[in-house]
Design a protein around this motif. Structure first.
Motif, PDB file in Angstrom:
ATOM      1  N   GLY A   1      43.002  74.027  12.525  1.00 41.87           N
ATOM      2  CA  GLY A   1      43.335  75.088  11.484  1.00 41.87           C
ATOM      3  C   GLY A   1      43.536  76.324  12.413  1.00 41.87           C
ATOM      4  N   HIS A   2      43.487  76.548  13.580  1.00 40.53           N
ATOM      5  CA  HIS A   2      43.841  77.679  14.386  1.00 40.53           C
ATOM      6  C   HIS A   2      45.216  77.302  15.349  1.00 40.53           C
ATOM      7  N   ASP A   3      46.151  77.709  15.094  1.00 40.22           N
ATOM      8  CA  ASP A   3      47.290  77.456  15.738  1.00 40.22           C
ATOM      9  C   ASP A   3      47.571  77.905  17.358  1.00 40.22           C
ATOM     10  N   PHE A   4      46.893  78.725  17.423  1.00 40.55           N
ATOM     11  CA  PHE A   4      47.042  79.595  18.854  1.00 40.55           C
ATOM     12  C   PHE A   4      45.614  80.300  19.363  1.00 40.55           C
ATOM     13  N   LEU A   5      45.656  80.671  20.587  1.00 43.88           N
ATOM     14  CA  LEU A   5      44.612  81.297  20.932  1.00 43.88           C
ATOM     15  C   LEU A   5      44.197  82.721  20.154  1.00 43.88           C
ATOM     16  N   GLY A   6      43.389  82.993  19.554  1.00 44.53           N
ATOM     17  CA  GLY A   6      42.883  84.098  18.914  1.00 44.53           C
ATOM     18  C   GLY A   6      43.397  84.149  17.279  1.00 44.53           C
ATOM     19  N   ALA A   7      44.256  82.973  16.906  1.00 41.47           N
ATOM     20  CA  ALA A   7      44.548  82.975  15.502  1.00 41.47           C
ATOM     21  C   ALA A   7      43.691  82.774  14.567  1.00 41.47           C
ATOM     22  N   ASP A   8      43.795  83.222  13.321  1.00 40.15           N
ATOM     23  CA  ASP A   8      42.784  83.158  12.262  1.00 40.15           C
ATOM     24  C   ASP A   8      43.013  81.970  11.654  1.00 40.15           C
ATOM     25  N   PHE A   9      42.137  81.528  11.096  1.00 37.00           N
ATOM     26  CA  PHE A   9      42.139  80.056  10.255  1.00 37.00           C
ATOM     27  C   PHE A   9      43.346  80.037   9.167  1.00 37.00           C
TER      28      PHE A   9
END
Length: 407
Positions: free
Chosen positions: A326-334
């Motif tokens: 559920g996290h699409d890239f580094l640092g992304a929110d859920f």
């Protein structure tokens, strides 16, 4: 202690626990109560009466008067104190199951029989023996003993072990109107846990429970790993019954299944958790190109450090085991839309790792398909999700490895 005598002893404990369960279930009023290990094994208290019951289970031995002699001596001592006003007035019951010999009491018990067979005994003194008379030492007259006998009931033809157990299951089923599986794995299992817990309380006042309180405590949605229940069923049979009830499907339906598993930080190993993830994916994912509605399971791991979870996911990805969280890239929110996307043969998603319970709830609330939650917990359950449309199974385990034996 030999294996056979150990089994007999354990059955004796179960027989007493079961009698306690049956006693509270059969109380007439919700406010009537039982007391465990107070005056006797089970004391039954109603608005007007107090009955002290002792039970004996000797399925392989013959009945002899000596078997209940100490119990009757103890009861007469209590009776004497009740006459003096220092103890409550009580009715006394002895229930026992024996292989044979029951006819020895078919003539009943009168005062002379009581004194001869139950209140007279020999005791060593020096190199010889002396005869003692318990009733005389207590100062009980024949009239007193006649009054005691009015309060005493002896049943040496009590129900056999399995017969009593079947009666408990039938009584529970009539009260809760539930399935045979629920009778054993929810209500009886919980009943055994409640009685066991009461029996080891230090204070007598803490070993009391009303019928209303008892029914409320056993009416839970968690399948406890109660060592006494598992001992009775056998661990292998226990796991097999859970597997048959919840995890056996001829054709696995394309449901959204959430597996919530708890690990013990003190005994956790990454390899064990990885093997469980592989098992969940193998059994509960269908990604074939011919599958009309492909799917894969979700997993949430309770009790594992965030850094370890990152290492685990990295290792799985390195090994070519496709997962999303559920996290699409580094640092992304859920992103709940990301994690609930369909697993397909094309994208090869084998499992969906949910990092927190709040994210589990978000995902559950965002899915319109049939959802099922299987929560495995070591101690108390750690996630509550009350939705009549969602089956939520809570199963207590001892070790993470137990899950593989269940699913």
């Amino acid at each position: 202690m030999t294996n056979r005598s150990a089994v007999d002893t354990i059955r004796g404990y179960f027989y007493q626990f079961d009698m306690s369960i049956l006693s509270v279930l059969n109380l007439n009023s919700p406010d009537d109560s039982i007391e465990i290990e107070c005056i006797e094994d089970v004391d039954i208290r109603t608005a007007t009466d107090l009955t002290a019951t002792q039970c004996k289970y000797y399925a392989k031995t013959e009945y002899n008067h000596s078997v209940i002699k100490d119990a009757i001596k103890h009861m007469t001592s209590h009776f004497k104190e009740s006459l003096m006003g220092t103890k409550p007035t009580v009715s006394y019951v002895i229930k026992g199951h024996y292989a044979s010999g029951q006819e020895k009491l078919d003539g009943g018990i009168d005062v002379d029989f009581l004194k001869k067979h139950f209140l007279t005994y020999s005791e060593k003194q020096g190199t010889g023996k002396i005869t003692r008379y318990h009733h005389s030492e207590l100062g009980l007259s024949d009239d007193d003993l006649r009054e005691f006998l009015k309060r005493l009931s002896v049943d040496v033809r009590a129900k056999e072990y399995d017969e009593q157990y079947r009666e408990i299951l039938g009584t529970i089923q009539s009260i809760f109107k539930c399935t045979p599986f629920s009778v054993e794995y929810f209500y009886y299992n919980n009943s055994l846990a409640v009685i066991r817990e009461l029996s080891i309380k230090a204070e007598p006042t803490d070993r009391k429970i009303t019928k209303k309180e008892f029914l409320a405590r056993i009416n839970t949605s968690t399948i406890l790993f109660n060592e006494w229940f598992v001992e009775k069923k056998g661990k292998k049979a226990h796991f097999a019954s859970l597997r048959k009830e919840f995890f056996t499907e001829v054709n696995v339906s394309p449901f959204e299944r959430f597996f919530l598993v708890e690990v013990d930080a003190g005994s956790y190993t990454r390899s064990e958790l990885k093997e469980l993830i592989f098992d969940l994916s193998r059994k509960w994912a269908k990604l074939s190109a011919r599958e009309p509605s492909p799917f894969c399971p979700y997993i949430y791991v309770h009790g594992v450090a965030k850094s370890e979870l990152i290492e685990l996911k990295g290792e799985l990805c390195t090994e070519g085991f496709r997962l999303i969280d559920g996290h699409d890239f580094l640092g992304a929110d859920f992103n709940v839309s990301s994690i609930i996307q369909n697993a397909t043969h094309g994208n090869g998603i084998k499992i969906k790792v949910v990092n927190s319970l709040s994210n589990v709830e978000l995902a559950l609330n965002s899915i319109s398909k049939t959802r099922r939650i299987y929560q495995f917990h070591l101690g108390r359950s750690y996630f509550d999700y009350e939705n009549p449309a969602v089956q939520h199974v809570k199963i207590q385990i001892e070790h993470l490895a137990d899950i593989k034996s269940i699913i």
